[in-house]
Design a protein around this motif. Structure first.
Motif, short mmCIF file in Angstrom:
data_model
loop_
_atom_site.label_atom_id
_atom_site.label_comp_id
_atom_site.label_asym_id
_atom_site.label_seq_id
_atom_site.Cartn_x
_atom_site.Cartn_y
_atom_site.Cartn_z
N GLY A 102 0.29 3.60 0.39
CA GLY A 102 -1.04 3.47 -0.17
C GLY A 102 -2.20 3.71 0.77
N TRP A 159 -3.04 -1.92 -5.57
CA TRP A 159 -2.15 -0.77 -5.73
C TRP A 159 -2.42 0.00 -7.01
CZ3 TRP A 159 3.48 -2.30 -3.91
CH2 TRP A 159 3.43 -2.59 -2.54
N SER A 172 2.75 -2.21 3.48
CA SER A 172 1.43 -1.64 3.20
C SER A 172 0.33 -2.50 3.79
CB SER A 172 1.23 -1.53 1.68
OG SER A 172 -0.05 -1.03 1.38
#
Length: 245
Positions: free
Chosen positions: A169, A205, A198
Motif C-alpha cells: 500500500g 487500505w 504495511s
C-alpha cells in the motif's frame, strides 16, 4: 566389496550415507556396533543431510531481504508486540489453518523483520515460502501480462504455502494492481496463508485499493477477516542498536 557398495550408494544419490560408510571402513569402526545400529546410523545421517538440503533450498528460494530469527525479536514494551502472541504465530499453526497475518507500523518499527522471521521459521519447518515487495511483484505481473505468462506466474504464487507481501500500500492501486491483487488473494483464500506488512493502517487500505467498492470489499474481506493483527508502535529501530526493518 565395500568400494562397490559405496559406488552403488552414490549412484542411488545416497551420497551422505556413502561418505559415512567410507569413513567407518577406513577407520575400521564397523565392529563397534550391531548391524541394526549401523544401518540406523547410516539412515539417520542420510535423512539429516536431505532435510538440511531441503531447508537450505527453501531459504534460498524464499528470497528474503535479510536474515531474521524468532530468537532475535525485540519485545521491548514500547513496541506493542505481545511475546506470547508472536510466539504462538511462530508455531505456524496459522499456516496450518490457512490464516493470514497483518503487521502494521511506522517506518523502521520492524515490520519486515517480523514477517521474515516468521518466513524463516516456516522454511525451517519445510514450508515453501516467498518474500516479495508488493510493488515489485505488481510490476513483474504487469510484464507477465504483456508476454503471456500471467497465469503461469499466478500458479507459481498459488503453489507457495506462505506468501509474504512487504511494503503493502505504499502507492495507490491502479486498475491492473487491483485485478492482480484480487487474483492473488482469491486463489489463496482458504488454501494458503499470506503475511502482509504495511506502513499504512488497515483502516486506510480501502482508499488505497480504490476503484469500484465491490473489488476493494472483496479483497479486504478475504485478507482481514481471517487474519492475526499486529500494530507496532514506538520509535524507529534504525535509530538504535537493533536494526530490524
Amino acid at each position: 566389496m565395500n568400494n562397490q557398495t559405496i559406488e552403488k550408494l552414490r549412484n542411488m544419490r545416497l551420497g551422505a550415507m556413502a561418505q559415512l560408510h567410507l569413513t567407518y571402513v577406513e577407520q575400521n569402526r564397523l565392529t563397534s556396533m550391531t548391524c541394526d545400529e549401523y544401518l540406523a546410523l547410516l539412515t539417520d545421517h542420510q535423512w539429516e543431510q536431505r532435510e538440511n538440503s531441503k531447508v537450505e533450498r527453501l531459504l534460498r528460494q524464499a528470497s528474503f531481504r535479510q536474515l531474521a530469527s524468532m530468537a532475535d525479536i525485540n519485545y521491548s514494551a514500547d513496541r506493542n508486540l505481545d511475546k506470547n502472541m508472536f510466539a504462538r504465530l511462530g508455531t505456524l499453526d496459522f499456516a496450518a489453518r490457512k490464516e493470514n497475518v497483518i503487521i502494521c507500523g511506522a517506518s523502521g518499527t520492524g515490520k519486515s523483520y517480523l514477517s521474515q522471521a516468521l518466513g524463516h521459521q516456516a522454511c525451517l519447518s519445510g514450508i515453501k515460502t516467498l518474500y516479495t515487495v508488493t510493488a515489485r511483484l505488481f510490476k513483474k505481473l504487469k510484464l507477465s501480462k504483456v508476454d503471456g505468462t500471467y497465469l503461469k506466474e499466478l500458479e507459481k504464487l498459488t503453489s507457495v504455502q506462505l506468501l509474504i507481501l512487504d511494503d503493502f500500500g505504499l502507492q495507490a492501486f491502479d486498475n491492473q494492481d487491483r485485478e492482480t491483487m484480487m487474483d492473488i488473494i482469491d486463489d489463496r483464500h482458504g488454501k494458503r496463508s499470506t503475511i502482509i506488512s504495511s506502513q499504512i493502517p488497515v483502516s486506510a487500505w480501502y482508499e488505497i485499493i480504490g476503484g469500484q467498492g465491490t473489488i476493494a470489499d472483496a479483497i479486504l474481506d478475504r485478507i482481514v477477516n481471517s487474519s492475526h493483527r499486529i500494530d507496532l508502535k514506538g520509535d524507529s529501530l534504525r535509530k538504535g542498536i537493533l536494526k530490524q526493518e
